[in-house]
Design a protein around this motif. Structure first.
Motif, mmCIF file in Angstrom:
data_model
loop_
_atom_site.group_PDB
_atom_site.id
_atom_site.type_symbol
_atom_site.label_atom_id
_atom_site.label_comp_id
_atom_site.label_asym_id
_atom_site.label_seq_id
_atom_site.Cartn_x
_atom_site.Cartn_y
_atom_site.Cartn_z
ATOM 1 N N MET A 188 37.162 38.679 42.025
ATOM 2 C CA MET A 188 36.687 38.560 40.634
ATOM 3 C C MET A 188 36.218 39.896 40.077
ATOM 4 S SD MET A 188 34.972 34.825 40.484
ATOM 5 C CE MET A 188 34.938 34.862 38.703
ATOM 6 N N SER A 189 35.612 40.731 40.926
ATOM 7 C CA SER A 189 35.144 42.020 40.393
ATOM 8 C C SER A 189 36.327 42.934 40.083
ATOM 9 C CB SER A 189 34.153 42.690 41.340
ATOM 10 O OG SER A 189 34.770 42.987 42.563
ATOM 11 N N PHE A 190 37.394 42.863 40.878
ATOM 12 C CA PHE A 190 38.592 43.637 40.531
ATOM 13 C C PHE A 190 39.197 43.122 39.222
ATOM 14 C CE2 PHE A 190 39.023 45.525 44.879
ATOM 15 C CZ PHE A 190 39.219 46.823 44.473
ATOM 16 N N GLU A 191 39.219 41.814 39.052
ATOM 17 C CA GLU A 191 39.786 41.257 37.817
ATOM 18 C C GLU A 191 38.926 41.633 36.613
ATOM 19 O OE1 GLU A 191 42.258 37.794 37.632
ATOM 20 O OE2 GLU A 191 41.241 37.011 39.413
ATOM 21 N N ALA A 192 37.601 41.523 36.793
ATOM 22 C CA ALA A 192 36.691 41.891 35.698
ATOM 23 C C ALA A 192 36.808 43.385 35.402
ATOM 24 C CB ALA A 192 35.255 41.529 36.068
ATOM 25 N N ALA A 193 36.993 44.176 36.466
ATOM 26 C CA ALA A 193 37.068 45.636 36.299
ATOM 27 C C ALA A 193 38.312 46.030 35.497
ATOM 28 C CB ALA A 193 37.070 46.311 37.671
ATOM 29 N N ILE A 194 39.469 45.511 35.863
ATOM 30 C CA ILE A 194 40.694 45.906 35.136
ATOM 31 C C ILE A 194 40.634 45.378 33.701
ATOM 32 C CG2 ILE A 194 42.185 43.990 35.950
ATOM 33 C CD1 ILE A 194 43.446 47.586 35.591
ATOM 34 N N ALA A 195 40.061 44.194 33.521
ATOM 35 C CA ALA A 195 39.932 43.656 32.157
ATOM 36 C C ALA A 195 39.044 44.567 31.314
ATOM 37 C CB ALA A 195 39.368 42.237 32.199
ATOM 38 N N SER A 196 37.974 45.098 31.924
ATOM 39 C CA SER A 196 37.064 45.967 31.165
ATOM 40 C C SER A 196 37.728 47.285 30.791
ATOM 41 C CB SER A 196 35.771 46.227 31.955
ATOM 42 O OG SER A 196 36.001 47.169 32.981
ATOM 43 N N LEU A 197 38.804 47.625 31.487
ATOM 44 C CA LEU A 197 39.548 48.858 31.172
ATOM 45 C C LEU A 197 40.693 48.585 30.194
ATOM 46 C CD1 LEU A 197 39.916 50.429 34.763
ATOM 47 C CD2 LEU A 197 38.129 50.872 33.077
ATOM 48 N N GLY A 198 40.816 47.333 29.755
ATOM 49 C CA GLY A 198 41.873 46.989 28.814
ATOM 50 C C GLY A 198 43.180 46.596 29.488
ATOM 51 N N GLY A 199 43.159 46.478 30.822
ATOM 52 C CA GLY A 199 44.366 46.092 31.553
ATOM 53 C C GLY A 199 44.352 44.609 31.888
ATOM 54 N N SER A 200 45.364 44.193 32.654
ATOM 55 C CA SER A 200 45.390 42.774 33.019
ATOM 56 C C SER A 200 45.629 42.628 34.520
ATOM 57 C CB SER A 200 46.480 42.056 32.225
ATOM 58 O OG SER A 200 47.697 42.731 32.421
ATOM 59 N N SER A 201 45.441 41.414 34.997
ATOM 60 C CA SER A 201 45.644 41.169 36.426
ATOM 61 C C SER A 201 46.519 39.950 36.631
ATOM 62 C CB SER A 201 44.304 40.995 37.137
ATOM 63 O OG SER A 201 43.524 40.034 36.477
ATOM 64 N N ILE A 202 47.319 40.031 37.687
ATOM 65 C CA ILE A 202 48.155 38.887 38.084
ATOM 66 C C ILE A 202 48.003 38.772 39.595
ATOM 67 C CG2 ILE A 202 49.905 38.964 36.254
ATOM 68 C CD1 ILE A 202 51.620 40.693 38.167
ATOM 69 N N GLY A 203 48.086 37.569 40.125
ATOM 70 C CA GLY A 203 47.966 37.546 41.569
ATOM 71 C C GLY A 203 47.958 36.186 42.198
ATOM 72 N N ILE A 204 47.806 36.240 43.515
ATOM 73 C CA ILE A 204 47.855 35.039 44.328
ATOM 74 C C ILE A 204 46.584 34.979 45.158
ATOM 75 C CG2 ILE A 204 49.064 33.924 46.258
ATOM 76 C CD1 ILE A 204 51.590 35.541 45.191
ATOM 77 N N SER A 205 45.832 33.903 44.975
ATOM 78 C CA SER A 205 44.679 33.706 45.840
ATOM 79 C C SER A 205 44.802 32.360 46.546
ATOM 80 C CB SER A 205 43.385 33.770 45.042
ATOM 81 O OG SER A 205 43.446 32.857 43.982
ATOM 82 N N GLU A 206 45.801 31.603 46.128
ATOM 83 C CA GLU A 206 46.040 30.293 46.744
ATOM 84 C C GLU A 206 47.429 30.366 47.379
ATOM 85 O OE1 GLU A 206 45.379 27.281 48.306
ATOM 86 O OE2 GLU A 206 43.799 27.391 46.781
ATOM 87 N N LEU A 207 47.454 30.683 48.665
ATOM 88 C CA LEU A 207 48.746 30.954 49.319
ATOM 89 C C LEU A 207 49.683 29.756 49.263
ATOM 90 C CD1 LEU A 207 47.576 32.925 52.470
ATOM 91 C CD2 LEU A 207 48.517 33.862 50.363
ATOM 92 N N LYS A 208 49.097 28.576 49.243
ATOM 93 C CA LYS A 208 49.916 27.345 49.248
ATOM 94 C C LYS A 208 50.825 27.257 48.027
ATOM 95 C CE LYS A 208 47.961 23.794 52.156
ATOM 96 N NZ LYS A 208 47.322 24.731 53.081
ATOM 97 N N SER A 209 50.426 27.907 46.947
ATOM 98 C CA SER A 209 51.249 27.864 45.738
ATOM 99 C C SER A 209 52.212 29.045 45.666
ATOM 100 C CB SER A 209 50.353 27.849 44.499
ATOM 101 O OG SER A 209 49.725 29.110 44.373
ATOM 102 N N SER A 210 52.271 29.850 46.734
ATOM 103 C CA SER A 210 53.150 31.026 46.715
ATOM 104 C C SER A 210 54.252 30.848 47.755
ATOM 105 C CB SER A 210 52.338 32.275 47.060
ATOM 106 O OG SER A 210 52.118 32.329 48.459
ATOM 107 N N SER A 211 55.183 31.798 47.780
ATOM 108 C CA SER A 211 56.283 31.709 48.748
ATOM 109 C C SER A 211 55.854 32.071 50.170
ATOM 110 C CB SER A 211 57.447 32.581 48.303
ATOM 111 O OG SER A 211 58.058 31.988 47.181
#
Ligand code: NCD
Length: 311
Positions: free
Chosen positions: A61-84
Motif C-alpha cells: 500500500m505504501s508503494f501504491e500510495a507513493a507512486i500515486a502521490s507522484l502522479g503515476g499509477s500502479s498495476i499488480g498482483i497481490s492475489e496469486l489465485k487470480s493470476s497465471s
C-alpha cells in the motif's frame, strides 16, 4: 553528486554506500516539504507494477500510495489465485511480462535470491520488497530514516534488535545498513533464533555487536528498541515455533526499566510482542515509521524514475 538511484535495481542494501543512503534521506525530506502539485509531476505517466507472492499490507500500500502521490499509477498482483501463477507460470515469465507493462517492478517472494534473479531478467528496475529471510532493503531505508528523524542522528546510538533474528529479513537489511554507522548493536533473541552468522560475515568487521537472550540487560542502554515478529511462516517445524512464540513482550513495565526517551520501533505487523498499551506512549514510533515508509518510497521512486528529478 549524480543521482545514484536512477534506473538502479534495489535488490540489497549492501549495493549502496553511506552517501547513497544519505542521498535518499535528504530527498525524502525534500519530497515531504513539496506541494502536492509539484510532487505530482515527478511520476506523471509512469507505472509501477508489482507482484506479491507473500502477504503484505504496508509495503504494497505504501508503494501504491507513493507512486500515486507522484502522479503515476500502479498495476499488480497481490492475489496469486487470480493470476497465471495459479496455472503454473514461472517467476521468470511472470517478471518478463510485468516488465512489458511497467516502468519499475516491486517484487516480494518467499525465496532468497528471487529479486536478484528477477533483476537479471527485467529491463526495468526491480525493487526487492522482501526475498525470503534474506533482505527487505526499502524497509531498512525507512527504518534508518526513522531513526534519523526520531533521534537526530544514527552515529553514537545504542540499538537493540529484538525477536526473530534468524528468519527476520528486515533484521538483515537493517544490520547491513547500520554497518555504515558507528553504533552499538545489541541482538536479543532466544538461542534458537540467533542471527545467522554466515549472513553477516562480510559486514561483521564494521559492526559492534553483543548478543543476549534476555531483554533486561539491554533496556538501560538502548536508545532504540527494534522489535520484530517471530516469523511463523518460515519455521520448518511448527513445534519449534510454539517453543519460542511470545518470547518477548514490550509493555509499560518494560518501558519503566528502559531509557525515558527510548524509541520503540517495529516493521509491523505486530502480534503480541508489543502490548497495545505502549501505543499511547511517546516511545511508540512504529506508526510514524510506517508513515515514513510512504514518503521514503516516494522519494526512492522519484529518484529511480528520473535522472534529475526536480526535488
Ligand atoms: C515485514 C516483512 O515482510 O518482512 N513486514 C513489512 O514489510 N513491514 C516484517 C514481518 O512480516 O514481520
Amino acid at each position: 553528486m549524480p543521482n545514484p538511484f536512477y534506473d538502479r535495481d534495489i535488490v540489497s542494501i549492501k549495493d549502496f554506500t553511506k552517501s547513497d543512503l544519505e542521498y535518499v534521506f535528504s530527498a525524502t525530506d525534500r519530497i515531504r516539504a513539496m506541494k502536492p502539485s509539484q510532487r505530482g509531476e515527478l511520476g506523471k505517466g509512469r507505472t509501477l507494477g508489482y507482484i506479491f507472492y507473500e502477504p503484505s499490507t504496508r509495503t504494497r500500500m505504501s508503494f501504491e500510495a507513493a507512486i500515486a502521490s507522484l502522479g503515476g499509477s500502479s498495476i499488480g498482483i497481490s492475489e496469486l489465485k487470480s493470476s497465471s501463477v495459479e496455472k503454473g507460470e514461472s517467476l521468470a515469465d511472470t517478471i518478463r511480462v510485468i516488465d512489458l507493462y511497467s516502468d519499475v517492478i516491486v517484487l516480494r517472494h518467499p525465496m532468497d535470491g528471487s529479486s536478484r534473479f528477477a533483476a537479471e531478467l527485467s529491463e526495468n528496475p526491480i525493487i526487492n520488497a522482501g526475498s525470503g529471510s534474506e533482505e527487505h532493503p526499502t524497509q531498512a531505508l525507512l527504518d534508518l530514516y526513522t531513526i534519523l528523524k526520531e533521534k537526530g542522528r544514527i552515529d553514537g546510538l545504542s540499538i537493540a534488535i529484538v525477536g526473530d533474528l534468524k528468519y527476520g529479513r528486515t533484521v538483515y537489511s537493517l544490520l547491513y545498513g547500520l554497518a555504515n554507522y558507528k553504533v552499538d548493536i545489541h541482538l536479543v533473541s532466544p538461542p534458537s533464533l540467533a542471527v545467522r552468522k554466515e549472513s553477516i560475515y562480510d559486514v561483521q568487521g564494521r559492526l559492534k555487536i553483543t548478543e543476549h537472550n534476555e531483554l533486561d540487560g539491554v533496556l538501560q542502554k538502548a536508545d532504540v528498541l527494534y522489535v520484530t515478529r517471530i516469523q511463523r511462516e518460515r519455521f520448518p517445524d511448527l513445534q519449534e515455533y510454539e517453543k519460542v512464540r511470545g518470547s518477548y513482550t514490550i509493555d509499560n513495565a518494560t518501558l519503566q526499566k528502559a531509557k525515558k526517551d527510548v524509541s520503540v520501533m517495529h516493521p509491523l505487523p505486530r502480534l503480541d510482542e508489543i502490548s497495545h498499551s505502549v501505543d499511547a506512549t511517546k516511545n511508540a514510533v512504529y506508526f510514524r515509521q510506517a508513515a515514513n515508509g510512504k514518503e521514503l518510497r516516494a522519494a526512492l521512486l522519484a529518484l529511480m524514475l528520473n535522472e534529475s528529478p526536480a526535488l
